[in-house]
Scaffold this motif. Structure first.
Motif, mmCIF file in Angstrom:
data_model
loop_
_atom_site.group_PDB
_atom_site.id
_atom_site.type_symbol
_atom_site.label_atom_id
_atom_site.label_comp_id
_atom_site.label_asym_id
_atom_site.label_seq_id
_atom_site.Cartn_x
_atom_site.Cartn_y
_atom_site.Cartn_z
ATOM 1 N N CYS A 178 84.586 52.953 -78.050
ATOM 2 C CA CYS A 178 84.527 53.719 -79.292
ATOM 3 C C CYS A 178 85.122 52.878 -80.407
ATOM 4 C CB CYS A 178 85.232 55.068 -79.162
ATOM 5 S SG CYS A 178 86.994 54.952 -78.778
ATOM 6 N N LYS A 182 84.365 52.698 -87.131
ATOM 7 C CA LYS A 182 82.931 52.845 -86.884
ATOM 8 C C LYS A 182 82.302 51.540 -86.430
ATOM 9 C CE LYS A 182 80.215 52.191 -91.170
ATOM 10 N NZ LYS A 182 79.303 51.195 -90.559
ATOM 11 N N GLU A 190 81.008 59.654 -88.780
ATOM 12 C CA GLU A 190 80.557 60.900 -88.157
ATOM 13 C C GLU A 190 79.448 60.645 -87.145
ATOM 14 O OE1 GLU A 190 83.119 61.683 -91.228
ATOM 15 O OE2 GLU A 190 81.271 60.519 -91.390
ATOM 16 N N ASP A 192 79.028 57.857 -85.472
ATOM 17 C CA ASP A 192 79.686 57.234 -84.325
ATOM 18 C C ASP A 192 80.343 58.283 -83.432
ATOM 19 O OD1 ASP A 192 79.337 54.578 -83.852
ATOM 20 O OD2 ASP A 192 81.292 53.952 -84.581
ATOM 21 N N LEU A 193 81.015 59.243 -84.039
ATOM 22 C CA LEU A 193 81.658 60.305 -83.265
ATOM 23 C C LEU A 193 80.628 61.175 -82.545
ATOM 24 C CD1 LEU A 193 84.488 61.262 -85.749
ATOM 25 C CD2 LEU A 193 84.826 60.486 -83.396
ATOM 26 N N LYS A 197 80.650 61.789 -78.570
ATOM 27 C CA LYS A 197 80.571 63.136 -77.973
ATOM 28 C C LYS A 197 79.474 63.174 -76.911
ATOM 29 C CE LYS A 197 81.489 67.707 -78.162
ATOM 30 N NZ LYS A 197 80.548 68.302 -77.209
ATOM 31 N N THR A 209 89.076 51.860 -77.451
ATOM 32 C CA THR A 209 88.665 51.528 -78.809
ATOM 33 C C THR A 209 88.471 50.026 -78.997
ATOM 34 O OG1 THR A 209 90.818 51.077 -79.858
ATOM 35 C CG2 THR A 209 90.173 53.390 -79.604
ATOM 36 N N PHE A 221 91.101 58.858 -86.287
ATOM 37 C CA PHE A 221 89.921 58.877 -85.430
ATOM 38 C C PHE A 221 90.112 59.863 -84.277
ATOM 39 C CE2 PHE A 221 87.616 57.191 -81.713
ATOM 40 C CZ PHE A 221 86.332 57.145 -82.219
ATOM 41 N N LYS A 224 89.844 63.485 -85.555
ATOM 42 C CA LYS A 224 88.466 63.905 -85.793
ATOM 43 C C LYS A 224 87.703 64.095 -84.483
ATOM 44 C CE LYS A 224 87.873 61.895 -90.412
ATOM 45 N NZ LYS A 224 87.115 60.922 -91.233
ATOM 46 N N ALA A 225 87.996 63.243 -83.510
ATOM 47 C CA ALA A 225 87.343 63.386 -82.214
ATOM 48 C C ALA A 225 87.708 64.716 -81.563
ATOM 49 C CB ALA A 225 87.724 62.218 -81.306
#
Length: 317
Positions: A178, A182, A190, A192-193, A197, A209, A221, A224-225
């Motif tokens: 991850c 990005k 977003e 990338d996330l 997911k 990462t 990060f 947000k994840a």
């Protein structure tokens, strides 16, 4: 013991390292010397990178160039097996989409399972140097999720042609990559996330990462994840800067920002030795804050930086 068991073990923050197979034609002496040093601090597992072929161009002397595919670092399976038996440490070979057909990947899975290696890191892989955009191998995959599906199907007891596996061994477990800042090809974080997911929902047990130098970007990060329902462990990837040239190379190659404070210190350096000192000090500070904030583990990219990683580990463990 699966990697998730390693990183979730109680006590001090654990760590892992990532190493490269030796260049074709060289042995394991230098690789083992590096691991011997780091082994003093007890890495929980060791990642071994995989490298697909790259094209070289040979001048034929008549105005024409011959393009030849060369794989400079074969041997990931053999190196993983050698490390496992020499050190008794869990090993995690990388499995790539890029450069490999599903059939070739299947043979790698068979070899690994026969060797008793069932922890993997599944990756799409970088585009070839002479390509403007990522181009899948003929008949291959263009995203990690597809590679996951093959491994999942193998775990269910089927080869890619649907043939049942007569004697099913221990199932594979795997992590994925991850990017806190990005992926270089992603239009935004977003997106990338979204793909992280998908990978988590498809069976990834943890994510590692890309390297970063600003801890706040990692913490944001992860926040947000979690908001998106991505609940797997997210392991920070760490690399100490050890050369002055990296102030320009790392942002370009890995799409990572260097904080202004770090950049200012590096610009004052007169030599690579000075830069290595600055890089180590920054890395130690990074690691201590990450550990204080309860990260599940630390993952060190040791490539060309064994000395700096050693000094960092000596300071934090």
């Amino acid at each position: 013991m699966k990697i998730t068991d390693c990183i979730n073990s109680p006590g001090k923050t654990v760590f892992s390292i990532e190493v490269l197979p030796p260049v074709k034609g060289t042995g394991l002496t230098k690789l083992f010397e590096g691991i011997d040093r780091i082994n003093e601090f007890g890495p929980q597992y060791i990642n071994i990178t995989t490298h697909h072929s790259e094209y070289i161009y040979t001048d034929m002397g008549d105005g024409m160039f011959k393009r030849t595919a060369v794989r400079r670092r074969p041997g990931t399976v053999a190196v993983a097996t050698a490390i496992k038996h020499r050190y008794g440490i869990p090993v995690v070979p990388h499995i790539l989409c890029n450069g490999f057909t599903p059939e070739e990947t299947e043979y790698v899975l068979i070899d690994l399972q026969l060797s008793g290696i069932t922890d993997l890191l599944l990756l799409r892989g970088d585009k070839a140097k002479d390509e403007k955009t990522f181009t899948p191998t003929l008949g291959g995959y263009d995203h990690t999720v597809q590679l996951q599906e093959q491994v999942n199907r193998y775990n269910e007891g089927f080869f890619i042609d649907g043939t049942p596996i007569r004697e099913r061994g221990e199932q594979f477990s795997y992590g994925v990559a991850c990017y806190p800042e990005k992926h270089i090809e992603a239009p935004n974080l977003e997106t990338d996330l979204y793909w992280l997911k998908q990978k988590a929902d498809n069976g990834a047990e943890y994510a590692v990462t890309q390297m970063f130098f600003d801890n706040e970007k990692y913490f944001e990060f992860v926040r947000k994840a979690r908001e998106m329902g991505i609940n797997i462990p997210i392991i920070p990837g760490i690399k100490p800067i050890h050369r002055m040239s990296q102030i320009n190379i790392l942002p370009k190659t890995f799409n990572t920002d260097l904080p202004g404070e770090l950049t200012a210190e590096l610009l004052r350096c007169k030599s690579d030795a000075d830069a290595a000192i600055v890089g180590c000090e920054w890395c130690i500070k990074q690691c201590r804050e990450l550990m204080e904030r309860g990260v599940p583990s630390l993952h060190f990219y040791t490539i060309n930086a064994i000395d700096s990683v050693y000094r960092t580990l000596a300071a934090i463990y």
